[in-house]
Design a protein around this motif. Sequence first.
Motif, PDB file in Angstrom:
ATOM      1  N   ILE A  42      27.160 -32.017 -10.995  1.00  0.00           N
ATOM      2  CA  ILE A  42      25.910 -31.262 -10.890  1.00  0.00           C
ATOM      3  C   ILE A  42      26.219 -29.981 -10.128  1.00  0.00           C
ATOM      4  O   ILE A  42      26.560 -30.021  -8.944  1.00  0.00           O
ATOM      5  N   ASP A  43      26.113 -28.863 -10.803  1.00  0.00           N
ATOM      6  CA  ASP A  43      26.453 -27.557 -10.236  1.00  0.00           C
ATOM      7  C   ASP A  43      25.185 -26.912  -9.682  1.00  0.00           C
ATOM      8  O   ASP A  43      24.316 -26.467 -10.434  1.00  0.00           O
ATOM      9  N   VAL A  65      26.255 -30.224 -15.492  1.00  0.00           N
ATOM     10  CA  VAL A  65      24.887 -29.723 -15.629  1.00  0.00           C
ATOM     11  C   VAL A  65      24.565 -28.827 -14.441  1.00  0.00           C
ATOM     12  O   VAL A  65      25.087 -29.032 -13.344  1.00  0.00           O
ATOM     13  N   THR A  66      23.733 -27.843 -14.657  1.00  0.00           N
ATOM     14  CA  THR A  66      23.309 -26.960 -13.570  1.00  0.00           C
ATOM     15  C   THR A  66      21.936 -27.390 -13.078  1.00  0.00           C
ATOM     16  O   THR A  66      21.099 -27.854 -13.863  1.00  0.00           O
ATOM     17  N   LEU A  72      17.459 -31.089  -7.574  1.00  0.00           N
ATOM     18  CA  LEU A  72      18.615 -31.984  -7.477  1.00  0.00           C
ATOM     19  C   LEU A  72      18.215 -33.445  -7.647  1.00  0.00           C
ATOM     20  O   LEU A  72      18.862 -34.192  -8.404  1.00  0.00           O
ATOM     21  N   THR A  73      17.177 -33.871  -6.979  1.00  0.00           N
ATOM     22  CA  THR A  73      16.748 -35.272  -7.067  1.00  0.00           C
ATOM     23  C   THR A  73      16.394 -35.650  -8.496  1.00  0.00           C
ATOM     24  O   THR A  73      16.803 -36.715  -8.989  1.00  0.00           O
ATOM     25  N   ARG A  74      15.665 -34.789  -9.185  1.00  0.00           N
ATOM     26  CA  ARG A  74      15.289 -35.070 -10.576  1.00  0.00           C
ATOM     27  C   ARG A  74      16.520 -35.107 -11.479  1.00  0.00           C
ATOM     28  O   ARG A  74      16.595 -35.912 -12.416  1.00  0.00           O
ATOM     29  N   ALA A 102      22.110 -31.864  -0.870  1.00  0.00           N
ATOM     30  CA  ALA A 102      23.258 -32.594  -1.421  1.00  0.00           C
ATOM     31  C   ALA A 102      23.714 -33.690  -0.459  1.00  0.00           C
ATOM     32  O   ALA A 102      24.016 -34.812  -0.872  1.00  0.00           O
ATOM     33  N   ILE A 103      23.770 -33.367   0.820  1.00  0.00           N
ATOM     34  CA  ILE A 103      24.188 -34.336   1.833  1.00  0.00           C
ATOM     35  C   ILE A 103      23.212 -35.510   1.878  1.00  0.00           C
ATOM     36  O   ILE A 103      23.612 -36.672   1.969  1.00  0.00           O
TER      37      ILE A 103
END
Length: 216
Positions: A42-43, A65-66, A72-74, A102-103
């Motif tokens: 995931i970029d 995927v971007t 991010l969660t979705r 991200a963390i």
Amino acid sequence: MPKTDQPTIIAIVSQKGGSGKTTLAVNLATRAAQASQESCVIDTDPQATAAAWGDWRGDFLPVVVTAPPARLTRTIESAKKNGVEFIVIDTPPHADAAAREAIKAADIVLIPTKPRAFDLAALEPIADLVSFAKTPAFVVLNAVPTGATVLANEARKTAEGMGLSICPVELGDRAAFHRSSAKGETAAEIDPSGKAAQEVDALWKWLNKVLKKAQK
């Protein structure tokens, strides 16, 4: 840590540009695919370097995927529904919000850094973020010059002084990493018996040991 029916999620974070986040992300995700795991990068970086690598690569795993940090969660949930087992999140530099998300989502955080003063200084804000989140995090020394034992040892001491744990596997300054990225490949794919490939394999095996230990 992830349950048996949940994907493993690795976040690659660094506040310093050029630390090797994308190289680490695509090499690890590809190694997972070689281990017969459905893998995905995931970029979240607006520069979309990992996504460009994915375009060059074509229809081979890992999927890239971007996603902006806010989605991010979705994006992770969508990957889960599609049976993805191993997710690597590639994050942008100079972006606390993206790193924080991200963390928070990750099982383990890897923090690549070159063993140089300016790069090591950039570890401080990440050290604060992972300490607050209480997510297991490890510094990965990257682009270590051949024979630079003293430099690497000093870098480890500096990171440890910030309260960070150190990954025992280092990545050297290898041409194979640069050559492979430009082709949408990885070091192991262009030179399976080379030192770069061996380092990625060692990192993969170490990572799996850490994950298994944390799941107990």
